[in-house]
Design an enzyme around this catalytic site. Structure first.
Site, short mmCIF file in Angstrom:
data_model
loop_
_atom_site.label_atom_id
_atom_site.label_comp_id
_atom_site.label_asym_id
_atom_site.label_seq_id
_atom_site.Cartn_x
_atom_site.Cartn_y
_atom_site.Cartn_z
N LYS A 59 -40.11 66.66 31.79
CA LYS A 59 -38.90 66.62 32.59
C LYS A 59 -38.15 67.92 32.36
O LYS A 59 -37.71 68.21 31.23
CB LYS A 59 -38.03 65.42 32.18
CG LYS A 59 -36.72 65.38 32.97
CD LYS A 59 -35.95 64.11 32.74
CE LYS A 59 -34.63 64.16 33.49
NZ LYS A 59 -33.86 62.93 33.37
N CYS B 175 -27.38 62.51 27.70
CA CYS B 175 -28.41 61.47 27.62
C CYS B 175 -28.55 60.90 26.20
O CYS B 175 -29.41 60.06 25.95
CB CYS B 175 -29.75 62.04 28.09
SG CYS B 175 -29.67 62.71 29.77
N GLU C 141 -45.74 68.25 25.41
CA GLU C 141 -44.85 67.09 25.59
C GLU C 141 -45.64 65.86 26.05
O GLU C 141 -45.42 64.75 25.58
CB GLU C 141 -43.77 67.40 26.64
CG GLU C 141 -42.60 68.25 26.11
CD GLU C 141 -41.61 67.42 25.30
OE1 GLU C 141 -41.88 66.25 25.00
OE2 GLU C 141 -40.54 67.98 24.96
N TYR D 99 -37.38 59.14 47.38
CA TYR D 99 -36.33 58.56 48.22
C TYR D 99 -36.80 58.46 49.67
O TYR D 99 -36.15 57.81 50.48
CB TYR D 99 -35.05 59.41 48.12
CG TYR D 99 -34.57 59.55 46.69
CD1 TYR D 99 -33.86 58.51 46.08
CD2 TYR D 99 -34.87 60.68 45.93
CE1 TYR D 99 -33.46 58.62 44.76
CE2 TYR D 99 -34.48 60.79 44.60
CZ TYR D 99 -33.78 59.76 44.02
OH TYR D 99 -33.39 59.85 42.71
N CYS E 8 -27.16 58.54 30.05
CA CYS E 8 -26.20 59.44 30.71
C CYS E 8 -25.33 58.78 31.77
O CYS E 8 -24.20 59.21 32.00
CB CYS E 8 -26.90 60.67 31.28
SG CYS E 8 -28.24 60.31 32.42
N LYS F 65 -41.44 65.98 36.45
CA LYS F 65 -40.20 65.91 37.21
C LYS F 65 -39.41 67.19 37.06
O LYS F 65 -39.21 67.62 35.92
CB LYS F 65 -39.40 64.72 36.70
CG LYS F 65 -38.06 64.53 37.36
CD LYS F 65 -37.32 63.41 36.68
CE LYS F 65 -35.92 63.40 37.28
NZ LYS F 65 -34.96 62.78 36.44
C1 PBG Z 1 -31.28 60.28 33.96
C2 PBG Z 1 -32.03 60.67 35.18
C3 PBG Z 1 -31.81 61.77 36.03
C4 PBG Z 1 -32.73 61.65 37.07
C5 PBG Z 1 -33.50 60.53 36.80
N1 PBG Z 1 -33.06 59.94 35.62
C6 PBG Z 1 -30.77 62.84 36.00
C7 PBG Z 1 -30.73 63.83 34.93
O1 PBG Z 1 -31.56 63.87 34.02
O2 PBG Z 1 -29.77 64.60 34.98
C8 PBG Z 1 -32.85 62.59 38.25
C9 PBG Z 1 -33.37 61.97 39.50
C10 PBG Z 1 -33.19 62.77 40.75
O3 PBG Z 1 -32.65 63.89 40.76
O4 PBG Z 1 -33.60 62.24 41.79
N2 PBG Z 1 -31.57 61.03 32.84
ZN ZN Z 2 -30.05 60.87 31.14
#
Ligand code: PBG
Ligand code: ZN
Length: 320
Positions: A191, A126, A229, A309, A118, A244
Site C-alpha cells: 500500500k 492509522c 512487504e 467503485y 484512521c 494499492k
Molecule cells: C484506510 C483506507 C484508505 C483507503 C482504503 N482504506 C485511505 C488511506 O489509507 O488514506 C483508500 C481507498 C481509496 O482511495 O479508494 N487506511
Molecule cells: Zn487507515
C-alpha cells in the site's frame, strides 16, 4: 509473409477466441460506505454516484448490487464520534459491526471489512499517536481487536489497511485464539503513500490532521520493497495480498503475480475513479471503454480480484 498477426484479428469471434484476459463479475468487489444516523444517502462530491448510507437506507443500494450480480462488498464505516485511540473501530456496536450484522442477516454477500483506525481517530492517523509519532507495536492489539470484532459480527474476510509492521500476525493469532481460524486475511500488503486516496478521505473523513502517512505507507519509488512487504505478510499468514493503488502500480501487480502463488488483489482507488468520472463528465473520453480498458490492464498485469467503485457500471455492462 509467413507471420501476419492480423490473421487473428479479422473479426469479433476470432478476437474473442484468442483474447488472453477478460473481466468477470466474479472477480469484482464493490466498496460500500456506511454511516451512523437515519435517512442518510449522501453523494460524495469527488466520487459521483458513490454515496454514504445510513443503515436504514442501505437496502435499496444492496438490492441493486445483488440484482446485477455482484457477490462481494468491502465495507467502510464512518462513525459519529472519533477519539485519540479510535475506540469506534473495535466497538461491538460500532458502525461497521452493526452494518455487518444487518447485511449478513438480510443478504448473502461475501462481506469484506476494512480494518484500520484512521476513520475513527481524532487525529486521522492509522495508528496510536504519541508526541506526533505513529506508534507501531501499541497499535497492533487495537487492530487485532478491530478485526476480531468484525469477525464476531459476521465478516467473511478481514482486510487490514493500516501498514503497521506485524499486523497480519497479530490479527491471525487473535482470530485463531478466538475461534475464527477459518476467517481469511486480505492484506493491503503493498500500500503506497498516494495522492490517489484524496477523494476517499473526503468520503470517510479520514485525512490526517497533522503530517502525512509517509512513515507507514510505502514510498512510490520502491518496487523491490513491495516484494519484501508481500513476503512478510504471507509469512505472517495473509491469505491474499493487495496492491494499492492499482493503475499507477501495474508493475507491482505484475511482480506480485510473478513472485507469489496466492490471490492478488488490485485496488482501483478513489482518485482513479474520480479522474475517469471527471473526464467523462467533460465529454472528453468514452467512459465505459476507458473503464473496461483500465480494469483489463489490472487483470492483464496479474490481478485475480479487483476492488473498484466502477463495479456496478461494469457489472451492468457485462450483463448485456
Ligand atoms: C484506510 C483506507 C484508505 C483507503 C482504503 N482504506 C485511505 C488511506 O489509507 O488514506 C483508500 C481507498 C481509496 O482511495 O479508494 N487506511
Ligand atoms: Zn487507515
Amino acid at each position: 509473409m509467413r507471420n501476419r498477426p492480423r490473421r487473428l484479428r479479422q473479426n469479433n469471434i476470432i478476437r474473442d477466441l484468442v483474447r488472453e484476459t477478460s473481466l468477470s463479475i466474479n472477480d469484482l468487489i464493490y466498496p460500500v460506505f456506511v454511516c451512523e444516523g437515519e435517512k442518510v444517502k449522501q453523494e460524495i462530491e469527488s466520487m459521483p454516484e458513490i454515496y454514504r448510507y445510513s443503515l436504514d437506507m442501505l437496502s435499496s443500494e444492496l438490492d441493486e448490487v445483488k440484482k446485477i450480480g455482484i457477490k462481494s462488498i468491502l465495507l467502510f464505516g464512518i462513525p459519529n464520534e472519533k477519539d485519540e485511540v479510535g475506540s469506534g473501530a473495535y466497538d461491538e456496536n460500532g458502525i461497521v459491526q452493526k452494518a455487518v450484522r444487518y447485511i449478513k442477516q438480510n443478504y448473502d454477500f461475501l462481506v469484506v471489512t476494512d480494518v484500520c483506525l484512521c476513520e475513527y481517530t481524532s487525529h486521522g492517523h492509522c495508528g496510536v499517536v504519541e508526541n506526533g509519532e505513529v506508534l507501531n507495536d501499541e497499535t497492533l492489539p487495537l487492530l487485532a481487536k478491530t478485526a476480531l470484532s468484525h469477525a464476531q459480527a459476521g465478516a467473511d474476510i478481514v482486510a487490514p489497511s493500516d501498514m503497521m509492521d506485524g499486523r497480519v500476525l497479530a490479527i491471525r493469532e487473535c482470530l485463531d485464539e478466538s475461534g475464527f481460524k477459518n476467517t481469511p486475511i486480505m492484506a493491503y500488503s503493498a500500500k503506497y503513500c498516494s495522492a490517489y486516496y484524496g477523494p476517499f478521505r473526503d468520503a470517510a473523513d479520514s485525512a490526517p490532521k497533522f503530517g502525512d502517512r509517509k512513515s507507514y505507507q510505502m514510498d512510490s519509488g520502491n518496487a523491490r520493497e513491495a516484494v519484501k512487504e508481500m513476503a512478510l505478510d504471507i509469512q505472517e499468514g495473509a491469505d491474499m495480498i493487495m496492491v494499492k493503488p492499482a493503475l499507477a502500480y501495474l508493475d507491482i501487480i505484475k511482480s506480485a503475480r510473478e513472485n507469489f502463488d496466492i490471490p492478488v488483489v488490485a485496488y482501483n482507488v478513489s482518485g482513479e475513479y474520480a479522474m475517469v468520472k471527471a473526464a467523462a463528465k467533460m465529454g472528453w473520453i468514452d467512459e465505459m471503454a476507458v473503464i473496461k480498458e483500465t480494469l483489463l490492464s489490472m487483470k492483464r498485469a496479474g490481478a485475480d480480484i479487483i476492488i473498484t467503485y466502477h463495479a456496478k457500471e461494469i457489472a451492468r455492462e457485462l450483463l448485456k
